[in-house]
Design a protein around this motif. Structure first.
Motif, PDB file in Angstrom:
ATOM      1  N   LEU A 183      45.404  37.571  37.409  1.00  0.00           N
ATOM      2  CA  LEU A 183      45.718  37.331  38.820  1.00  0.00           C
ATOM      3  C   LEU A 183      45.947  38.642  39.563  1.00  0.00           C
ATOM      4  CD1 LEU A 183      46.347  35.329  41.103  1.00  0.00           C
ATOM      5  CD2 LEU A 183      48.724  35.299  40.297  1.00  0.00           C
ATOM      6  N   TRP A 184      46.680  39.567  38.968  1.00  0.00           N
ATOM      7  CA  TRP A 184      47.039  40.817  39.646  1.00  0.00           C
ATOM      8  C   TRP A 184      46.143  41.985  39.261  1.00  0.00           C
ATOM      9  CZ3 TRP A 184      49.798  39.560  43.540  1.00  0.00           C
ATOM     10  CH2 TRP A 184      50.725  38.538  43.449  1.00  0.00           C
ATOM     11  N   ASP A 185      45.109  41.717  38.466  1.00  0.00           N
ATOM     12  CA  ASP A 185      44.140  42.741  38.076  1.00  0.00           C
ATOM     13  C   ASP A 185      44.831  43.933  37.411  1.00  0.00           C
ATOM     14  OD1 ASP A 185      41.696  43.934  37.720  1.00  0.00           O
ATOM     15  OD2 ASP A 185      41.601  44.798  39.733  1.00  0.00           O
ATOM     16  N   ILE A 186      45.646  43.632  36.412  1.00  0.00           N
ATOM     17  CA  ILE A 186      46.315  44.673  35.629  1.00  0.00           C
ATOM     18  C   ILE A 186      46.016  44.434  34.152  1.00  0.00           C
ATOM     19  CG2 ILE A 186      48.163  45.111  37.280  1.00  0.00           C
ATOM     20  CD1 ILE A 186      49.945  43.281  35.669  1.00  0.00           C
ATOM     21  N   ARG A 187      46.314  45.435  33.328  1.00  0.00           N
ATOM     22  CA  ARG A 187      46.040  45.319  31.897  1.00  0.00           C
ATOM     23  C   ARG A 187      47.251  45.670  31.034  1.00  0.00           C
ATOM     24  NH1 ARG A 187      41.243  49.082  30.471  1.00  0.00           N
ATOM     25  NH2 ARG A 187      41.711  48.195  28.414  1.00  0.00           N
ATOM     26  N   ALA A 188      48.276  46.249  31.616  1.00  0.00           N
ATOM     27  CA  ALA A 188      49.368  46.811  30.829  1.00  0.00           C
ATOM     28  C   ALA A 188      50.321  45.737  30.317  1.00  0.00           C
ATOM     29  CB  ALA A 188      50.138  47.825  31.669  1.00  0.00           C
ATOM     30  N   ILE A 189      50.840  45.985  29.117  1.00  0.00           N
ATOM     31  CA  ILE A 189      51.944  45.207  28.554  1.00  0.00           C
ATOM     32  C   ILE A 189      52.883  46.213  27.904  1.00  0.00           C
ATOM     33  CG2 ILE A 189      50.701  44.793  26.381  1.00  0.00           C
ATOM     34  CD1 ILE A 189      52.230  42.164  26.109  1.00  0.00           C
ATOM     35  N   SER A 190      54.165  46.041  28.095  1.00  0.00           N
ATOM     36  CA  SER A 190      55.130  46.993  27.548  1.00  0.00           C
ATOM     37  C   SER A 190      55.134  46.947  26.020  1.00  0.00           C
ATOM     38  CB  SER A 190      56.532  46.683  28.078  1.00  0.00           C
ATOM     39  OG  SER A 190      56.986  45.445  27.562  1.00  0.00           O
ATOM     40  N   TYR A 191      55.640  48.008  25.433  1.00  0.00           N
ATOM     41  CA  TYR A 191      55.745  48.065  23.969  1.00  0.00           C
ATOM     42  C   TYR A 191      56.588  46.896  23.455  1.00  0.00           C
ATOM     43  CZ  TYR A 191      56.483  50.132  19.329  1.00  0.00           C
ATOM     44  OH  TYR A 191      56.518  50.364  17.968  1.00  0.00           O
ATOM     45  N   GLN A 192      57.725  46.653  24.131  1.00  0.00           N
ATOM     46  CA  GLN A 192      58.596  45.552  23.719  1.00  0.00           C
ATOM     47  C   GLN A 192      57.907  44.190  23.903  1.00  0.00           C
ATOM     48  OE1 GLN A 192      59.420  48.011  25.784  1.00  0.00           O
ATOM     49  NE2 GLN A 192      60.994  49.145  24.644  1.00  0.00           N
ATOM     50  N   GLY A 193      57.120  44.071  24.982  1.00  0.00           N
ATOM     51  CA  GLY A 193      56.384  42.828  25.212  1.00  0.00           C
ATOM     52  C   GLY A 193      55.345  42.585  24.144  1.00  0.00           C
ATOM     53  N   CYS A 194      54.687  43.648  23.702  1.00  0.00           N
ATOM     54  CA  CYS A 194      53.688  43.531  22.641  1.00  0.00           C
ATOM     55  C   CYS A 194      54.346  43.127  21.315  1.00  0.00           C
ATOM     56  CB  CYS A 194      52.940  44.854  22.489  1.00  0.00           C
ATOM     57  SG  CYS A 194      51.482  44.785  21.437  1.00  0.00           S
ATOM     58  N   VAL A 195      55.480  43.735  21.023  1.00  0.00           N
ATOM     59  CA  VAL A 195      56.234  43.373  19.816  1.00  0.00           C
ATOM     60  C   VAL A 195      56.624  41.894  19.869  1.00  0.00           C
ATOM     61  CG1 VAL A 195      58.381  43.748  18.535  1.00  0.00           C
ATOM     62  CG2 VAL A 195      57.093  45.706  19.413  1.00  0.00           C
ATOM     63  N   ALA A 196      57.088  41.446  21.022  1.00  0.00           N
ATOM     64  CA  ALA A 196      57.505  40.048  21.175  1.00  0.00           C
ATOM     65  C   ALA A 196      56.318  39.096  20.973  1.00  0.00           C
ATOM     66  CB  ALA A 196      58.130  39.838  22.553  1.00  0.00           C
ATOM     67  N   GLN A 197      55.146  39.455  21.518  1.00  0.00           N
ATOM     68  CA  GLN A 197      53.968  38.601  21.347  1.00  0.00           C
ATOM     69  C   GLN A 197      53.579  38.470  19.878  1.00  0.00           C
ATOM     70  OE1 GLN A 197      50.566  39.664  23.733  1.00  0.00           O
ATOM     71  NE2 GLN A 197      51.258  38.405  25.443  1.00  0.00           N
ATOM     72  N   VAL A 198      53.568  39.590  19.159  1.00  0.00           N
ATOM     73  CA  VAL A 198      53.207  39.551  17.738  1.00  0.00           C
ATOM     74  C   VAL A 198      54.211  38.706  16.959  1.00  0.00           C
ATOM     75  CG1 VAL A 198      53.008  40.939  15.638  1.00  0.00           C
ATOM     76  CG2 VAL A 198      51.946  41.725  17.754  1.00  0.00           C
ATOM     77  N   PHE A 199      55.502  38.951  17.200  1.00  0.00           N
ATOM     78  CA  PHE A 199      56.536  38.213  16.473  1.00  0.00           C
ATOM     79  C   PHE A 199      56.453  36.710  16.746  1.00  0.00           C
ATOM     80  CE2 PHE A 199      60.750  36.215  16.946  1.00  0.00           C
ATOM     81  CZ  PHE A 199      61.077  36.112  15.599  1.00  0.00           C
ATOM     82  N   LEU A 200      56.386  36.335  18.021  1.00  0.00           N
ATOM     83  CA  LEU A 200      56.391  34.917  18.367  1.00  0.00           C
ATOM     84  C   LEU A 200      55.125  34.217  17.894  1.00  0.00           C
ATOM     85  CD1 LEU A 200      57.940  35.092  21.957  1.00  0.00           C
ATOM     86  CD2 LEU A 200      59.001  34.160  19.892  1.00  0.00           C
ATOM     87  N   SER A 201      53.994  34.899  17.962  1.00  0.00           N
ATOM     88  CA  SER A 201      52.744  34.289  17.508  1.00  0.00           C
ATOM     89  C   SER A 201      52.804  33.970  16.019  1.00  0.00           C
ATOM     90  CB  SER A 201      51.554  35.211  17.801  1.00  0.00           C
ATOM     91  OG  SER A 201      51.379  35.399  19.183  1.00  0.00           O
TER      92      SER A 201
END
Length: 331
Positions: free
Chosen positions: A105-123
């Motif tokens: 929607l906002w035409d961005i690509r970034a995800i924070s380091y903590q956000g990436c860690v959270a995605q891996v863990f939760l997945s």
């Protein structure tokens, strides 16, 4: 002029490389995810498509949860485990899709380091726990059909709560181990993730250390546990179908199939999508193929599972009908 031996030079070079790797790893504060499309129009189309799927998934699983919670006739082990499955489906699709939609929607690509860690863990946590819950549901169907006289003692409320807690706890432990091991590796291949969300294989590609083999070992161990669960499910259903074929009444036969076939369809969908993602040949791998496979195992099961379970289940249909009638009277 001081003379340095070749061994000393090699040790110094090794220390320098390790320090450089650690410096590169510690300097990663965010990751760049793969965009859905290059053009703005296609990005908005992807956003609209996944928004529709996400809202439909929230609605369907929310209705399943509400129906089971509100109808006392559904307060049985089978529906208790179905409630856990719906919760895991909601968590699984909410881990990756909202961030991907926001980026489109906002035409961005970034995800924070903590956000990436959270995605891996939760997945890892939610997908692992879901497979364990599906395994427990196979055991529930096995006891209900093959050992009906022992159903109350083997699957009492306490036993059900303990099995569900074990599934969630095992998934949590898997998530912690895989996430801690993956992000303890030094990253020196940049911060560009070739996917629309953070997953372990893509993070390992950024590693510059042979220690990633340890994570491969963890993955192999998890795969062996999953294979054990799969064998348990297959053996359970072999016993179930042998018992079902001996049921004399047509009504009993129909009820057995109506409770077993939805679960078997969900297990089949889950296992096939995970296996396709795991055994996909690297030679055929491409960004579009990886995207399609990720959608198959992250988006399709949570969206389709409520439809499968409510299609032939008359008790659930009746509970949903009562829920709609109650809602219409309230307004």
């Amino acid at each position: 002029m001081a003379y340095s031996s070749p061994a000393a030079v090699r040790r110094a070079a090794s220390v320098h490389v390790q320090n450089q790797q650690m410096s590169n790893s510690s300097s990663v504060t965010e990751f760049l995810l793969l965009a859905f499309a290059d053009t703005r129009e296609l990005q908005l189309l992807h956003f609209a498509l996944f928004l529709g799927i996400y809202l439909a998934t929230l609605l369907r699983n929310g209705l399943i949860l509400s129906a089971i919670a509100c109808d006392h006739r559904l307060h049985t082990p089978m529906y208790f485990f179905l409630l856990n499955l719906a919760l895991l489906d909601l968590g699984s699709i909410s881990t990756t899709l909202p961030k991907a939609m926001t980026n489109s929607l906002w035409d961005i690509r970034a995800i924070s380091y903590q956000g990436c860690v959270a995605q891996v863990f939760l997945s890892v946590f939610l997908i692992t726990a879901e497979f364990y819950v599906l395994t427990i549901m196979a055991y529930d169907r096995y006891v209900a059909i093959c050992k009906p006289l022992h159903y109350g003692s083997l699957l009492g409320s306490r036993a059900c709560a303990q099995m569900a807690a074990a599934a969630w706890g095992s998934g949590f432990l898997h998530g912690v181990l895989h996430t801690a091991n993956t992000f303890s590796l030094p990253l020196c291949q940049g911060n560009v993730v070739d996917h629309f969300f953070c997953e372990i294989p893509q993070i390992l590609k950024l590693s510059c250390s042979d220690a990633y083999l340890r994570e491969v070992g963890f993955i192999a161990f998890s795969f062996s546990l999953g294979l054990g669960c799969f064998v348990f499910i297959v053996v359970s259903y072999v016993q179930i179908f042998r018992a079902v074929l001996r049921i004399p009444s047509q009504q009993g036969l129909h009820k057995a199939f109506s409770t077993c076939l939805p679960h078997l369809a969900v297990v089949s969908l889950f296992v096939r999508t995970i296996m396709f993602a795991g055994v996909k040949p690297p030679a055929t791998s491409s960004l579009y193929m990886d995207f399609a496979v990720a959608v198959l195992y992250l988006v399709v099961p949570p969206a389709v599972n409520p439809l499968i379970y409510s299609m032939r289940n008359q008790e659930l249909k009746h509970a949903l009908k009562k829920l709609f009638q109650f809602s219409s009277r309230s307004y």
